[in-house]
Design an enzyme around this catalytic site. Sequence first.
Site, PDB file in Angstrom:
ATOM      1  N   GLY A   1       4.727  -1.540  11.493  1.00  0.00           N
ATOM      2  CA  GLY A   1       3.951  -2.543  10.769  1.00  0.00           C
ATOM      3  C   GLY A   1       4.841  -3.708  10.396  1.00  0.00           C
ATOM      4  N   SER A   2       4.255  -4.693   9.758  1.00  0.00           N
ATOM      5  CA  SER A   2       4.970  -5.939   9.507  1.00  0.00           C
ATOM      6  C   SER A   2       6.088  -5.788   8.477  1.00  0.00           C
ATOM      7  CB  SER A   2       3.988  -7.016   9.060  1.00  0.00           C
ATOM      8  OG  SER A   2       4.632  -8.263   9.071  1.00  0.00           O
ATOM      9  N   VAL A   3       6.979  -6.747   8.470  1.00  0.00           N
ATOM     10  CA  VAL A   3       8.157  -6.699   7.609  1.00  0.00           C
ATOM     11  C   VAL A   3       7.757  -6.615   6.140  1.00  0.00           C
ATOM     12  CG1 VAL A   3       8.402  -9.229   7.456  1.00  0.00           C
ATOM     13  CG2 VAL A   3      10.429  -7.776   7.256  1.00  0.00           C
ATOM     14  N   ASP A   4       8.462  -5.761   5.396  1.00  0.00           N
ATOM     15  CA  ASP A   4       8.280  -5.668   3.944  1.00  0.00           C
ATOM     16  C   ASP A   4       6.985  -4.998   3.489  1.00  0.00           C
ATOM     17  OD1 ASP A   4      10.412  -6.353   2.508  1.00  0.00           O
ATOM     18  OD2 ASP A   4       9.645  -8.258   1.748  1.00  0.00           O
TER      19      ASP A   4
ATOM     20  N   SER B   1       9.776   1.822   4.844  1.00  0.00           N
ATOM     21  CA  SER B   1      10.923   2.632   4.443  1.00  0.00           C
ATOM     22  C   SER B   1      10.675   3.282   3.093  1.00  0.00           C
ATOM     23  CB  SER B   1      12.181   1.773   4.393  1.00  0.00           C
ATOM     24  OG  SER B   1      12.386   1.161   5.645  1.00  0.00           O
TER      25      SER B   1
ATOM     26  N   GLY C   1      10.261  -3.817  10.697  1.00  0.00           N
ATOM     27  CA  GLY C   1       9.071  -4.642  10.872  1.00  0.00           C
ATOM     28  C   GLY C   1       9.410  -6.036  11.348  1.00  0.00           C
TER      29      GLY C   1
ATOM     30  N   GLY D   1      33.410 -32.393  50.796  1.00  0.00           N
ATOM     31  CA  GLY D   1      33.815 -33.394  49.803  1.00  0.00           C
ATOM     32  C   GLY D   1      35.325 -33.460  49.730  1.00  0.00           C
TER      33      GLY D   1
ATOM     34  N   LYS E   1      34.170 -28.958  44.655  1.00  0.00           N
ATOM     35  CA  LYS E   1      33.451 -28.032  45.541  1.00  0.00           C
ATOM     36  C   LYS E   1      33.556 -26.580  45.064  1.00  0.00           C
ATOM     37  CE  LYS E   1      35.826 -29.096  49.228  1.00  0.00           C
ATOM     38  NZ  LYS E   1      36.711 -30.114  48.623  1.00  0.00           N
TER      39      LYS E   1
ATOM     40  N   SER F   1      36.128 -30.390  55.116  1.00  0.00           N
ATOM     41  CA  SER F   1      35.445 -30.743  56.369  1.00  0.00           C
ATOM     42  C   SER F   1      35.121 -32.243  56.465  1.00  0.00           C
ATOM     43  CB  SER F   1      34.177 -29.893  56.563  1.00  0.00           C
ATOM     44  OG  SER F   1      33.430 -29.780  55.376  1.00  0.00           O
TER      45      SER F   1
HETATM   46  N1  LIG Z   1       4.058  -2.809  -5.632  1.00  0.00           N
HETATM   47  C1  LIG Z   1       4.428  -2.098  -4.573  1.00  0.00           C
HETATM   48  N2  LIG Z   1       5.545  -2.427  -3.940  1.00  0.00           N
HETATM   49  C2  LIG Z   1       5.916  -1.708  -2.873  1.00  0.00           C
HETATM   50  C3  LIG Z   1       5.136  -0.620  -2.413  1.00  0.00           C
HETATM   51  N3  LIG Z   1       5.768  -0.085  -1.329  1.00  0.00           N
HETATM   52  C4  LIG Z   1       6.884  -0.818  -1.134  1.00  0.00           C
HETATM   53  N4  LIG Z   1       6.993  -1.796  -2.059  1.00  0.00           N
HETATM   54  C5  LIG Z   1       8.061  -2.782  -2.159  1.00  0.00           C
HETATM   55  O1  LIG Z   1       8.011  -3.637  -1.027  1.00  0.00           O
HETATM   56  C6  LIG Z   1       9.321  -4.047  -0.650  1.00  0.00           C
HETATM   57  C7  LIG Z   1       9.585  -3.749   0.812  1.00  0.00           C
HETATM   58  O2  LIG Z   1       9.582  -2.364   1.008  1.00  0.00           O
HETATM   59  P1  LIG Z   1      10.298  -1.684   2.261  1.00  0.00           P
HETATM   60  O3  LIG Z   1       9.964  -0.244   2.210  1.00  0.00           O
HETATM   61  O4  LIG Z   1      11.702  -2.056   2.371  1.00  0.00           O
HETATM   62  O5  LIG Z   1       9.471  -2.378   3.436  1.00  0.00           O
HETATM   63  P2  LIG Z   1       9.589  -2.111   4.994  1.00  0.00           P
HETATM   64  O6  LIG Z   1       8.220  -2.139   5.535  1.00  0.00           O
HETATM   65  O7  LIG Z   1      10.367  -0.892   5.256  1.00  0.00           O
HETATM   66  O8  LIG Z   1      10.360  -3.408   5.474  1.00  0.00           O
HETATM   67  P3  LIG Z   1      11.108  -3.620   6.891  1.00  0.00           P
HETATM   68  O9  LIG Z   1      11.574  -2.297   7.331  1.00  0.00           O
HETATM   69  O10 LIG Z   1      12.215  -4.560   6.645  1.00  0.00           O
HETATM   70  O11 LIG Z   1      10.080  -4.168   7.810  1.00  0.00           O
HETATM   71  C8  LIG Z   1      10.274  -3.323  -1.589  1.00  0.00           C
HETATM   72  O12 LIG Z   1      10.627  -4.195  -2.609  1.00  0.00           O
HETATM   73  C9  LIG Z   1       9.446  -2.174  -2.077  1.00  0.00           C
HETATM   74  O13 LIG Z   1       9.882  -1.694  -3.323  1.00  0.00           O
HETATM   75  C10 LIG Z   1       3.945  -0.293  -3.114  1.00  0.00           C
HETATM   76  O14 LIG Z   1       3.217   0.643  -2.802  1.00  0.00           O
HETATM   77  N5  LIG Z   1       3.651  -1.077  -4.178  1.00  0.00           N
HETATM   78 MG   LIG Z   2      12.035  -0.610   6.387  1.00  0.00          MG
END
Ligand SMILES: Nc1nc2c(ncn2[C@@H]2O[C@H](COP(=O)(O)OP(=O)(O)OP(=O)(O)O)[C@@H](O)[C@H]2O)c(=O)[nH]1
Ligand SMILES: [Mg+2]
Lengths: 298, 617
Positions: free
Chosen positions: B11-14, B18, B93, B447, B453, B521
Site C-alpha cells: 500500500g501507499s507510503v505512510d 510497518s 510503500g 579521418g 576515430k 585511410s
Molecule cells: N493515528 C494513527 N496513526 C497511525 C496508525 N497506523 C500507523 N500510524 C502512523 O502512521 C505513520 C506511518 O506508519 P508506518 O507504519 O511507518 O507506515 P508504512 O505504511 O509502513 O510506511 P512505508 O513503509 O514507509 O510506506 C507513523 O507515524 C505511525 O505511527 C493508526 O492506525 N492510527
Molecule cells: Mg513501512
Amino acid sequence: MSGYLASLEAESIEILREAVALAEKPVMMYSIGKDSSVMLHLARKAFWPAPPPFPLLHVDTTWKFREMIEFRNRIARECGMKLLVHTNHKRKAEGVNPFTYDSDTYTGLMKTEALKQALDEGQFDLIIGGARRDEEKSRAKERIFSFRSPGHRWDPKLQRPELWNIYNARIHPGESIRVFPLSNWTEADIWQYIADENIEIVKLYFAAMRPVVRRSNQWIMVDDERMPLDPGEVPEMRMVRFRTLGCYPLTAAIESTATTIAEIVEETQTARTSERQGRLIDHDQAGSMEKKKVEGYF
Amino acid sequence: MQDVLRFITCGSVDDGKSTLIGRLLWESKQVFEDHLSALERDSTRYGTQGDAIDFALLVDGLQSEREQSITIDVAYRFFATPRRRFIVADTPGHEQYTRNMATGASTSELAVLVVNAGKGLMVQTHRHARIVSLLGIRHLVMAINKMDLVEWDEEVFEKIVEEFRPVAHQLGFQSFQPIPVSALNGDNITERSEAAPWYKGPALLRYLEEVDATTDVPDLKFRMAVQLVNRPTHDFRGYCGRIASGAAKPGDRVRVVPGGQETKIRSIVGWQKELPSAAAGESITLCLADEVDVSRGSVLVSAADPVDLSDQFEARVICLSGHHLVAGRSYLMNLHTSQAVATITAIKHRVDVRTGSHEAARALEMNDIGVVNLSTDRPVPFEPYERCRRLGSFILVDRITNETVGAGMIDFSLRRAANIHWQHVDIDKQARARQKLQQPVCLWFTGLSASGKSTIANLLEKRLFAAGKHTYMLDGDNVRHGLNRDLGFTEADRAENIRRVTEVAKLLVDAGLVTIVSFISPYRAERELARSRFEAGEFIEVFVDTPLAICEQRDPKGLYAKARRGELRNFTGIDSGYEPPVAPEIHLHTDSESVEQCVDRILHFLEQGIREKGKEQ
Ligand SMILES: Nc1nc2c(ncn2[C@@H]2O[C@H](COP(=O)(O)OP(=O)(O)OP(=O)(O)O)[C@@H](O)[C@H]2O)c(=O)[nH]1
Ligand SMILES: [Mg+2]
C-alpha cells in the site's frame, strides 16, 4: 520431519545448488555453531554422493571455546571437505584481545578484518553463510543472494530485487555475493531439524556444570587460564548452556537444565529473550549489527 | 488447511504497514524481552508517537529507515499462533522502492493492502494492487487503517471499499476481505474492537488464521529444471533440481527439453539412500537409464506431457530499475535455471496502474508494468506463468552493469521454435545474422590522425555491445602488430594494408558481425575499392571530420610535432595528402559535436537502416 521443515530443507538445498552453479569459486563459512552444523548437513545432502564442492572457512580469533576447535577439526575430517582456518596474526601479534579492547574494536579486527583478509587471499566470489533473518532486525532485511561492493561492503539500499527463486549472481571483479541458505529458518526450526536429523552439535549447547563468573548480569564461562579474573572474583560451578557460540569471553551462558535436544526445543519455544541476548557485541549501540554488516561482517 | 501462510503488507507510503506488522508481532507475543526494551529505547529516540511505542520500529530495521521513518527494503518476519505459522514480508510503500515490494510479493500467497482511511486510495495503492495481482496473488485483505483519525466513521470505510471493489474484481482476486483497523491502537488486529460496533467481520489475525489462500493450479505432470549435473565419479551422473510440478518415481518415462531424447528414471537419489518417489517442491537428484544430453537449464519432463520450447514470447514485465526497458535492447534472461540473451522486439503497451487501460509506449520506465514481445538467442523450455510459476517467471539482467532491471511472466509463445530449429538450414550470412538478431555491416571510419576515430569507435562499440549486438573492431593496434606486421608506411604498403583490412572486414560481416574499421585511410580510391567488396547497404563510410589545426592541437601521441620537425615521413596532413570522402553515409564534425552526439547519430543511422531493411522484406 514435518512438511514445513521439509520445505525449508528443499529450499535451502536449492539455494546451495544455485550458489555452486553460479559461482566461480565458492566457499562456506563454518563457525562451528548450530546453524553452521545445520548448513553443513544441508550441503552434504545437496551434493550427495559427492562431498560439497567448496572448502569450509573458519575465521579463528583464537578465543573460541576449546571444545569448538576440537569439534571443528573432527567434523571437517569426517565430511571430507577442505578446511581453511584464518587468523588475523598481525593483530594478534599487536596484542588485540577481548579483555582489554572494547568488543567493537576487537570484533572489527579479529573477525571482520580477518574475514576480509581470508576472502581476499582465497579470491572467493561467493561466500555462503548461516545467518538467519529472524536473528536480528537488520538481518530481517537481507536478500538470500546479497550483493557486496568491492571491499566486501554491504549497501542495504543497493540490493538487487530478488523475485521468486531466481537469483542474480553476476558480478564484476572485486565484487562478491554472500548467500544465506538459512534465511527463512527460525531458531526453533533449527533445533527441531537438529532433533529430527540427529545432527551432531558442540556439547556446549547442552546444560552441564561449568565454571562461570557473573559479569554485567551475564554468566561468562572461564574456558581457559587466559581469562583475567577481577580481584575477589571466583569462578563458580553452575548448570548452564549456550544458545549461541562465539568467543568465550563475549558469549554469555544461560542457566538451564536442558540436557537433551527435546528439552532445548521446549526451552526455545518458551524463551522470552532472543538468542542474541547472549552476544555481548550486539548491544554496543543501536544499529550495531547493521554497521558491522556494512563493514563486511557476516 | 495450510499450516503456513506467506503474506505481504503493501500500500501507499505512510499508511501504516510497518506499524500493523509490529502490532501483529507484539500482540501475538512474538517479541522477545530484549527486543522490546530496545524498542522502547528506539521509540523515544526515533519514534513518531512521542514517548509511546512506535511499533513500526520493530520492523524498520535499517538505520536510514529509522531516521526517515519510512520503510526502504522488505523485511521478512516470522511469527506463529497456535493455529498457523506466518511468514510476512513488510514492504515499502514509497514509489522509489517498488522493486523491493515486488520482491516481497513474488513469494507470497496473500496480500494485506493497507489504506489510510483519511486519505483513501492513492496511486501507489492501485499500483501495488496491480503488481500483486500480476504476480499471481489471488487473495487480498484490504486493511483500512487509521480509522481512529476518522472517528471510526462507517461511511468513510464503506466509501473506500465500494470504490475499490470493482478494481478487486477486475484484478481477479478470488477473495477480498476489507477490515477497518487502527494499527496504532491495536483495534481489530487480534480481536474485534468495541470501537466499531458496526463492523461484523473478523479481526485481521483471526482472518489470516482461517483464510484458505491456495490458488488453483493446473494439474501438471512431472517437470524439473536441472540446476546442476553431479558427476563425482565416472560411474555416477545425477541431475539435481527442485521439482516444479508433478511427481516422479523410478521407471517413469521422461523427456529432455531441449533435445527431445526420451529415457527412463533409473533412480531418485536421496541422502545416503534411494527414494521410492518424489513430489513437487522436493529437491532431488535423478539418475537416468540412458546417456542423454542434459545440462543446467535443461528441463526434465514427463514424456506423456512434455513442455514447449520457444524463442519468441509475449510476457508481462515490471521495470525495476532507472534504466528503462527499451525495444531493440537485449538483456540476459534468467528463466528457471536457463540463461539466454533476450531482446525486447516490441513493447506492446504500458498499463495505466490506476485504470488498467493500455497505453502505447516506446519504453518502460522504472515501476512501469507492460506487455512486451521477447526474442531469445536460442529456444528455451518454458510453461506460461499461469500454469507453472517456476517455469514461467524470469528476470532481465543488464549485461554491462549486472543490475536486475526487470521481472517478467511468460504469457505464451509467439511461435514454436521446435519446428524452425529442427529443419535443415544452410548456414550462410543470413542465417548467422538471424541467430545474432542483427544486421551485419561494416562501419568504416576515416579521418586524420587524432581526429577522434578511435574514441568514437570505442564508445560506439560499447553501446552496441550493451544493446546485445555482436561486434568486432579492426584498427591499427590489432592489425598492424599481427596480420600486417610485414608492412611499412610506403604508398604501396599502405594500399596493401587497406586491402587486407577490407578482406578481413568482409569475412567478419559474413560471420554476421557489426564490424568497425578505424583507419586513417586517406585515399578515396582505396575506400571505394573497399566499398565495392561489400553488398549494397553493408558498407557505411563514417567521415570523422576534424580540421587539421584542431588535430594538431590535440596531438595526443606527439606525432604531428614529430612530423613538423621532419622526424616522421609521409604523415597524413603534413607531407602526405588526405582526400575527404565525397558522399559519406555519415559525416561527423567533432569540433561542434560531442563524442556522445556522434555515437548517437551513428546508432540512429543504424536503427533507421534496419527499419528500412525490414520494410523491404
Ligand atoms: N493515528 C494513527 N496513526 C497511525 C496508525 N497506523 C500507523 N500510524 C502512523 O502512521 C505513520 C506511518 O506508519 P508506518 O507504519 O511507518 O507506515 P508504512 O505504511 O509502513 O510506511 P512505508 O513503509 O514507509 O510506506 C507513523 O507515524 C505511525 O505511527 C493508526 O492506525 N492510527
Ligand atoms: Mg513501512
